[in-house]
Write a protein that holds these residues in place. Sequence first.
Motif, PDB file in Angstrom:
ATOM      1  N   LEU A 174     -12.640   5.856   3.720  1.00  0.00           N
ATOM      2  CA  LEU A 174     -13.918   5.205   3.519  1.00  0.00           C
ATOM      3  C   LEU A 174     -14.852   6.027   3.785  1.00  0.00           C
ATOM      4  CD1 LEU A 174     -13.543   1.619   4.786  1.00  0.00           C
ATOM      5  CD2 LEU A 174     -13.946   2.257   2.456  1.00  0.00           C
ATOM      6  N   VAL A 175     -14.735   7.080   5.134  1.00  0.00           N
ATOM      7  CA  VAL A 175     -15.455   8.095   5.527  1.00  0.00           C
ATOM      8  C   VAL A 175     -15.547   9.292   4.370  1.00  0.00           C
ATOM      9  CG1 VAL A 175     -15.974   9.767   7.114  1.00  0.00           C
ATOM     10  CG2 VAL A 175     -15.371   7.520   7.796  1.00  0.00           C
ATOM     11  N   GLY A 178      -0.597  -0.518  11.223  1.00  0.00           N
ATOM     12  CA  GLY A 178      -1.403   0.528  12.052  1.00  0.00           C
ATOM     13  C   GLY A 178      -1.753   1.698  11.342  1.00  0.00           C
ATOM     14  N   ALA A 179      -0.824   2.326  10.601  1.00  0.00           N
ATOM     15  CA  ALA A 179      -0.897   3.546   9.923  1.00  0.00           C
ATOM     16  C   ALA A 179      -2.084   3.601   8.832  1.00  0.00           C
ATOM     17  CB  ALA A 179       0.401   4.035   9.325  1.00  0.00           C
ATOM     18  N   TYR A 180      -2.087   2.332   8.223  1.00  0.00           N
ATOM     19  CA  TYR A 180      -2.755   2.340   7.275  1.00  0.00           C
ATOM     20  C   TYR A 180      -4.339   1.607   7.397  1.00  0.00           C
ATOM     21  CZ  TYR A 180       0.544   3.618   3.550  1.00  0.00           C
ATOM     22  OH  TYR A 180       1.333   4.522   3.121  1.00  0.00           O
ATOM     23  N   TYR A 181      -4.246   0.549   8.056  1.00  0.00           N
ATOM     24  CA  TYR A 181      -5.524  -0.018   8.233  1.00  0.00           C
ATOM     25  C   TYR A 181      -6.350   0.690   9.443  1.00  0.00           C
ATOM     26  CZ  TYR A 181      -4.081  -3.197   4.814  1.00  0.00           C
ATOM     27  OH  TYR A 181      -3.823  -3.712   3.484  1.00  0.00           O
ATOM     28  N   LEU A 182      -5.747   1.273  10.563  1.00  0.00           N
ATOM     29  CA  LEU A 182      -6.216   1.589  11.583  1.00  0.00           C
ATOM     30  C   LEU A 182      -6.609   3.262  11.462  1.00  0.00           C
ATOM     31  CD1 LEU A 182      -4.506   0.015  14.516  1.00  0.00           C
ATOM     32  CD2 LEU A 182      -6.474  -0.585  13.482  1.00  0.00           C
ATOM     33  N   LEU A 191       0.868  -1.240  -0.152  1.00  0.00           N
ATOM     34  CA  LEU A 191       0.106   0.160  -0.007  1.00  0.00           C
ATOM     35  C   LEU A 191       0.770   1.288  -0.067  1.00  0.00           C
ATOM     36  CD1 LEU A 191      -3.047  -0.680   2.233  1.00  0.00           C
ATOM     37  CD2 LEU A 191      -2.949  -0.656  -0.263  1.00  0.00           C
ATOM     38  N   ASN A 192       2.147   1.164  -0.020  1.00  0.00           N
ATOM     39  CA  ASN A 192       2.984   2.447  -0.148  1.00  0.00           C
ATOM     40  C   ASN A 192       2.901   2.875  -1.693  1.00  0.00           C
ATOM     41  OD1 ASN A 192       3.651   2.774   2.458  1.00  0.00           O
ATOM     42  ND2 ASN A 192       5.482   1.732   2.280  1.00  0.00           N
TER      43      ASN A 192
END
Length: 417
Positions: free
Chosen positions: A358-359, A347-351, A232-233
């Motif tokens: 999405l929001v 943590g940085a991407y998925y949390l 995802l980078n």
Amino acid sequence: MAAPMVAVTVSQYLLQVVSMMMVGHIGKLSFSAVAIATSFAEVTGFSVLLGMAGALETLCGQTYGAEEFRKLGNYTCCAIITLMLVCVPISMVWIFMDRILLLFGQDPQISDAARIYCIFLIPALFGYAVLQSLVRYLQTQSMMFPMVLSSIAVLCLHMPVCWILVFRLGLGHVGAALAIGISYWFNVIGLGLYVKYSSACEKTQIVFSTNALLSIKEFFQLAIPSGLMFCLNTTTLHYFIPYGIGAAASTRVSNELGAGNPKTARKAGSVAMVVGIAEAVVMNTALFFSGHVLGYAYSNEKEVVDYVAQMVPFLCLSVIADSLVGVLSGIARGGGFQQVGAYVNLGAYYLVGVPIALVLGFSVHLRAKGLWIGILTGSIVQAIVLAVVTAFTDWQKEATKARERVTKKSIKGCNGV
């Protein structure tokens, strides 16, 4: 070292960019399908292999610094075997990717065309697995010239081959996928011949042996977190510039740690950060003043060109984050603390990044801008945390761990003999 590594990484990624540019001038359907397929293939395939291959930057880099030359060939052979096996389940996902896209509400025609593109891209996936292993093998020994020569030569060959397949033979987006595979395998053959017959590689020859198979567990211990740290980078072509700088930093840091020089390793990391920041300033300036014409490289549609121009400010912010993350990730691979990088990335991407995306993208209806802001937020968080981790790294401790890793493996090898 950074300049040739940037040339190598950018040249290799440009194969996919050139193919997408040519397909963009065929029609909207093909362009949309290839754009989605390329993003899907990057996240589920190419970036996974590129990230996992980063384990060699630790293993080969530190053993080369410790002058344990024989192990470089074993580790590289192990990586080739392992990454080729990883390609099998990835290929299965690509074959059925249309069902995944339909599940998320994608247009059926686009989904089917994207699936066909990815199916014909599978040979490129296997070639990429071998290529990245050979690149890390040469990179950790500071053998830059053969990689630069091979990558640029293949890129020059790729453009006419892709044009012939896409336009002359009328294969469209299928021809674009086939061209990428042909080019990757040409690069593999070129580097393979150099490794086989060059006197510079005599001490570190890649030979299939039981030692290579026995190293699979050790390789996976670093490859899995390395892959998670990278996924995802890869959001833009630009990322491969700081990635090349990070690769050079990884080589210098790993070599120095393997040789027991923690102060020099720390200095190499600091120099890489300075170069990375300078690159971000130059790239941002170029992007800002070319935003209104950048879209024409991919499409003649005015709607596409205008929307690209609107996205340029967000792209400029991404450049800053990508530059820091690319360099810091390279330092982490060289130091061998991929596990920390993996936790930070997840943590940085998925949390943080994905929920915000999405929001903003769907609930607030900012669409692509919202998605980009979310991923950008994840990149910024990752950069900040990695910078803190690097700043507080005990380099003396990492040098000791590197020597212990190499010494322990040497003792096991001797006992096995």
